[in-house]
Design a protein around this motif. Structure first.
Motif, PDB file in Angstrom:
ATOM      1  N   ALA A  25       7.387 -31.028   3.171  1.00 38.56           N
ATOM      2  CA  ALA A  25       8.710 -31.054   3.786  1.00 38.56           C
ATOM      3  C   ALA A  25       9.774 -30.513   2.849  1.00 38.56           C
ATOM      4  O   ALA A  25      10.805 -30.042   3.293  1.00 38.56           O
ATOM      5  CB  ALA A  25       9.050 -32.479   4.210  1.00 38.56           C
ATOM      6  N   GLU A  26       9.527 -30.592   1.546  1.00 38.23           N
ATOM      7  CA  GLU A  26      10.543 -30.204   0.591  1.00 38.23           C
ATOM      8  C   GLU A  26      10.254 -28.840  -0.061  1.00 38.23           C
ATOM      9  O   GLU A  26      10.492 -28.632  -1.234  1.00 38.23           O
ATOM     10  CB  GLU A  26      10.708 -31.288  -0.465  1.00 38.23           C
ATOM     11  CG  GLU A  26      11.265 -32.573   0.133  1.00 38.23           C
ATOM     12  CD  GLU A  26      11.600 -33.609  -0.929  1.00 38.23           C
ATOM     13  OE1 GLU A  26      12.346 -34.551  -0.595  1.00 38.23           O
ATOM     14  OE2 GLU A  26      11.116 -33.492  -2.066  1.00 38.23           O
ATOM     15  N   PHE A  46      17.559 -20.983  -7.426  1.00 38.25           N
ATOM     16  CA  PHE A  46      16.406 -21.755  -6.971  1.00 38.25           C
ATOM     17  C   PHE A  46      15.923 -22.764  -8.012  1.00 38.25           C
ATOM     18  O   PHE A  46      15.742 -23.943  -7.710  1.00 38.25           O
ATOM     19  CB  PHE A  46      15.245 -20.823  -6.596  1.00 38.25           C
ATOM     20  CG  PHE A  46      15.543 -19.855  -5.486  1.00 38.25           C
ATOM     21  CD1 PHE A  46      16.657 -20.005  -4.673  1.00 38.25           C
ATOM     22  CD2 PHE A  46      14.695 -18.780  -5.252  1.00 38.25           C
ATOM     23  CE1 PHE A  46      16.933 -19.103  -3.656  1.00 38.25           C
ATOM     24  CE2 PHE A  46      14.958 -17.866  -4.231  1.00 38.25           C
ATOM     25  CZ  PHE A  46      16.082 -18.030  -3.443  1.00 38.25           C
ATOM     26  N   GLU A  47      15.687 -22.300  -9.233  1.00 36.71           N
ATOM     27  CA  GLU A  47      15.120 -23.180 -10.260  1.00 36.71           C
ATOM     28  C   GLU A  47      16.023 -24.368 -10.588  1.00 36.71           C
ATOM     29  O   GLU A  47      15.529 -25.504 -10.672  1.00 36.71           O
ATOM     30  CB  GLU A  47      14.776 -22.374 -11.512  1.00 36.71           C
ATOM     31  CG  GLU A  47      13.587 -21.435 -11.297  1.00 36.71           C
ATOM     32  CD  GLU A  47      13.309 -20.532 -12.479  1.00 36.71           C
ATOM     33  OE1 GLU A  47      13.975 -20.698 -13.539  1.00 36.71           O
ATOM     34  OE2 GLU A  47      12.429 -19.643 -12.365  1.00 36.71           O
ATOM     35  N   PRO A  48      17.344 -24.177 -10.764  1.00 34.17           N
ATOM     36  CA  PRO A  48      18.203 -25.341 -11.013  1.00 34.17           C
ATOM     37  C   PRO A  48      18.194 -26.331  -9.852  1.00 34.17           C
ATOM     38  O   PRO A  48      18.234 -27.549 -10.059  1.00 34.17           O
ATOM     39  CB  PRO A  48      19.591 -24.725 -11.199  1.00 34.17           C
ATOM     40  CG  PRO A  48      19.317 -23.329 -11.672  1.00 34.17           C
ATOM     41  CD  PRO A  48      18.097 -22.913 -10.926  1.00 34.17           C
ATOM     42  N   PHE A  49      18.132 -25.814  -8.615  1.00 37.21           N
ATOM     43  CA  PHE A  49      18.114 -26.699  -7.446  1.00 37.21           C
ATOM     44  C   PHE A  49      16.814 -27.494  -7.390  1.00 37.21           C
ATOM     45  O   PHE A  49      16.817 -28.690  -7.096  1.00 37.21           O
ATOM     46  CB  PHE A  49      18.297 -25.875  -6.170  1.00 37.21           C
ATOM     47  CG  PHE A  49      18.431 -26.707  -4.924  1.00 37.21           C
ATOM     48  CD1 PHE A  49      19.589 -27.434  -4.674  1.00 37.21           C
ATOM     49  CD2 PHE A  49      17.396 -26.762  -3.990  1.00 37.21           C
ATOM     50  CE1 PHE A  49      19.718 -28.195  -3.516  1.00 37.21           C
ATOM     51  CE2 PHE A  49      17.509 -27.516  -2.839  1.00 37.21           C
ATOM     52  CZ  PHE A  49      18.674 -28.237  -2.600  1.00 37.21           C
ATOM     53  N   GLY A  54      13.896 -31.552  -6.706  1.00 41.38           N
ATOM     54  CA  GLY A  54      12.465 -31.553  -6.449  1.00 41.38           C
ATOM     55  C   GLY A  54      12.071 -30.671  -5.279  1.00 41.38           C
ATOM     56  O   GLY A  54      10.880 -30.522  -4.970  1.00 41.38           O
ATOM     57  N   ILE A  55      13.044 -30.072  -4.615  1.00 40.38           N
ATOM     58  CA  ILE A  55      12.775 -29.207  -3.464  1.00 40.38           C
ATOM     59  C   ILE A  55      12.378 -27.814  -3.957  1.00 40.38           C
ATOM     60  O   ILE A  55      13.099 -27.199  -4.743  1.00 40.38           O
ATOM     61  CB  ILE A  55      14.003 -29.108  -2.537  1.00 40.38           C
ATOM     62  CG1 ILE A  55      14.331 -30.495  -1.972  1.00 40.38           C
ATOM     63  CG2 ILE A  55      13.756 -28.111  -1.408  1.00 40.38           C
ATOM     64  CD1 ILE A  55      15.651 -30.559  -1.210  1.00 40.38           C
ATOM     65  N   GLY A  56      11.236 -27.319  -3.495  1.00 42.63           N
ATOM     66  CA  GLY A  56      10.751 -26.017  -3.939  1.00 42.63           C
ATOM     67  C   GLY A  56      11.075 -24.914  -2.955  1.00 42.63           C
ATOM     68  O   GLY A  56      11.717 -25.142  -1.919  1.00 42.63           O
ATOM     69  N   PHE A  57      10.628 -23.698  -3.272  1.00 33.24           N
ATOM     70  CA  PHE A  57      10.917 -22.534  -2.436  1.00 33.24           C
ATOM     71  C   PHE A  57       9.667 -21.678  -2.274  1.00 33.24           C
ATOM     72  O   PHE A  57       8.905 -21.486  -3.221  1.00 33.24           O
ATOM     73  CB  PHE A  57      12.008 -21.665  -3.077  1.00 33.24           C
ATOM     74  CG  PHE A  57      13.339 -22.334  -3.192  1.00 33.24           C
ATOM     75  CD1 PHE A  57      14.316 -22.147  -2.220  1.00 33.24           C
ATOM     76  CD2 PHE A  57      13.624 -23.178  -4.269  1.00 33.24           C
ATOM     77  CE1 PHE A  57      15.549 -22.774  -2.322  1.00 33.24           C
ATOM     78  CE2 PHE A  57      14.854 -23.808  -4.371  1.00 33.24           C
ATOM     79  CZ  PHE A  57      15.814 -23.608  -3.400  1.00 33.24           C
ATOM     80  N   ASP A 270      18.680 -29.462   6.731  1.00 31.14           N
ATOM     81  CA  ASP A 270      19.543 -30.279   5.865  1.00 31.14           C
ATOM     82  C   ASP A 270      19.374 -29.889   4.398  1.00 31.14           C
ATOM     83  O   ASP A 270      20.351 -29.748   3.661  1.00 31.14           O
ATOM     84  CB  ASP A 270      19.242 -31.768   6.046  1.00 31.14           C
ATOM     85  CG  ASP A 270      19.706 -32.295   7.395  1.00 31.14           C
ATOM     86  OD1 ASP A 270      20.518 -31.595   8.049  1.00 31.14           O
ATOM     87  OD2 ASP A 270      19.261 -33.388   7.787  1.00 31.14           O
ATOM     88  N   ALA A 271      18.126 -29.709   3.979  1.00 27.64           N
ATOM     89  CA  ALA A 271      17.867 -29.318   2.588  1.00 27.64           C
ATOM     90  C   ALA A 271      18.417 -27.922   2.316  1.00 27.64           C
ATOM     91  O   ALA A 271      18.946 -27.654   1.236  1.00 27.64           O
ATOM     92  CB  ALA A 271      16.370 -29.355   2.306  1.00 27.64           C
TER      93      ALA A 271
END
Length: 348
Positions: A25-26, A46-49, A54-57, A270-271
């Motif tokens: 989900a993340e 992306f990396e700082p977020f 903990g949310i990846g891409f 939302d994320a």
């Protein structure tokens, strides 16, 4: 003991399942223009977020347009959570209901943003421009104006151009003597469109078309062209990181914004919205300029950009003398019509 072991095993199984579910989900599915820009976005955005949340891409690259996004919406099967858009596509996508509305209040002090960089559905991720560049080791005389791009006698050889009428039409008119401030007034008339195509006819046989931003500097590096239209960040990246002898010509640069938006039907909306807020902070904008030569759309981020880097940005005073802001509304209204004629012209 067996009961305890079974209970522990069951608990571990539940935790493992929950972990997999959360992980799935993340992970945000994001589509960008790829190449050097995506690499910079990974470091600055992306990396700082991911580190903070903990949310990846998972990333996918494209070269703009709304065809795939529209198809997803029609099929009610949106697989993208976040999309990187050019301005006219952001306007059209919002108007057509392909994007979710964005809550501007979540950005904080919106007065810090350059006017026009927050819309109902999207937030600008950076300021970039279309320029042209040449290889200093292959041209004895340096071109300095957009007119030189069209001058085959003074500068013989192939030209690289994006396979799109956008910017190409504007340059044709400027090279034909139209003042940058009058370009869209002229281009809005049938005579103006004719005039642009007539000017393009003068170099048509010498054009090498590219469709991906990464192709432009590669054409230059391969010697396939003597000068090429390109995104300014791609040329700066090739010159500074790959030590290519490329030089940017800023005359008649056409600048624009890129936008982050959340597609309608995004599964992790939302994320994705939280990511946009994170990527719109002054430090994040300034960090992007550190990795690629695109400018922050937020004024209070400028002070955080290294002074040496400022000279490489589209908004630097020396680079901005004859800059033209792309008229996104013009292209949102006229892209289909002009592109149809452009496609026919390509085959003639």
């Amino acid at each position: 003991m067996r009961t305890l072991i079974k209970a522990q095993s069951a608990a571990l199984a539940v935790l493992a399942f929950a972990s997999v579910t959360v992980q799935a989900a993340e992970t945000l599915s994001v589509v960008t223009f790829g190449g050097a820009y995506e690499a910079a976005a990974k470091k600055a955005y992306f990396e700082p977020f991911t580190q903070a949340t903990g949310i990846g891409f998972s990333t996918e690259s494209y070269d703009g347009g709304l065809a795939k996004l529209s198809a997803m919406e029609q099929a009610k099967n949106t697989t993208w959570d976040l999309i990187d858009l050019e301005t006219n596509d952001a306007i059209t996508a919002c108007d057509e209901g392909l994007l979710q509305k964005f809550d501007k209040k979540t950005l904080g002090k919106t007065s810090d943003f350059i006017p026009g960089t927050i819309s109902d559905c999207a937030v600008a991720s950076m300021v970039w421009s279309t320029v042209y560049a040449y290889d200093t080791s292959k041209l004895k005389t340096a071109p300095t104006t957009v007119n030189d791009f069209f001058d085959l006698q003074k500068f013989p050889g192939k030209r690289g151009l994006r396979k799109s009428p956008k910017v190409t039409m504007e340059w044709a008119l400027i090279a034909d003597g139209v003042d940058p401030k009058d370009v869209y007034k002229v281009l809005a008339t049938p005579a103006g469109v004719d005039r642009a195509f007539k000017k393009l006819d003068t170099i048509k046989q010498n054009i090498v078309w590219w469709e991906s931003g990464a192709q432009a500097p590669q054409l230059l590096a391969d010697g396939a062209v003597v000068m090429t239209q390109a995104y300014n960040g791609r040329i700066s990246d090739a010159a500074k990181k790959d030590n290519k002898p490329f030089k940017t010509v800023w005359d008649a640069q056409v600048y624009d914004f890129d936008w982050w938006a959340v597609p309608t039907g995004a599964k992790h909306a939302d994320a994705a919205a939280k990511f946009i807020v994170s990527a719109s902070q002054p430090k994040a904008y300034a960090d992007l300029s550190k990795y690629i030569a695109y400018a922050p759309p937020r004024k209070d981020a400028i002070a955080l950009v290294d002074k040496q880097r400022l000279a490489d940005l589209p908004t630097a005073p020396e680079n901005f003398k004859r800059a033209l802001q792309i008229n996104a509304n013009f292209w949102a209204d006229n892209a289909d019509q002009i592109n149809k004629r452009f496609q026919v012209w390509l085959t003639q």
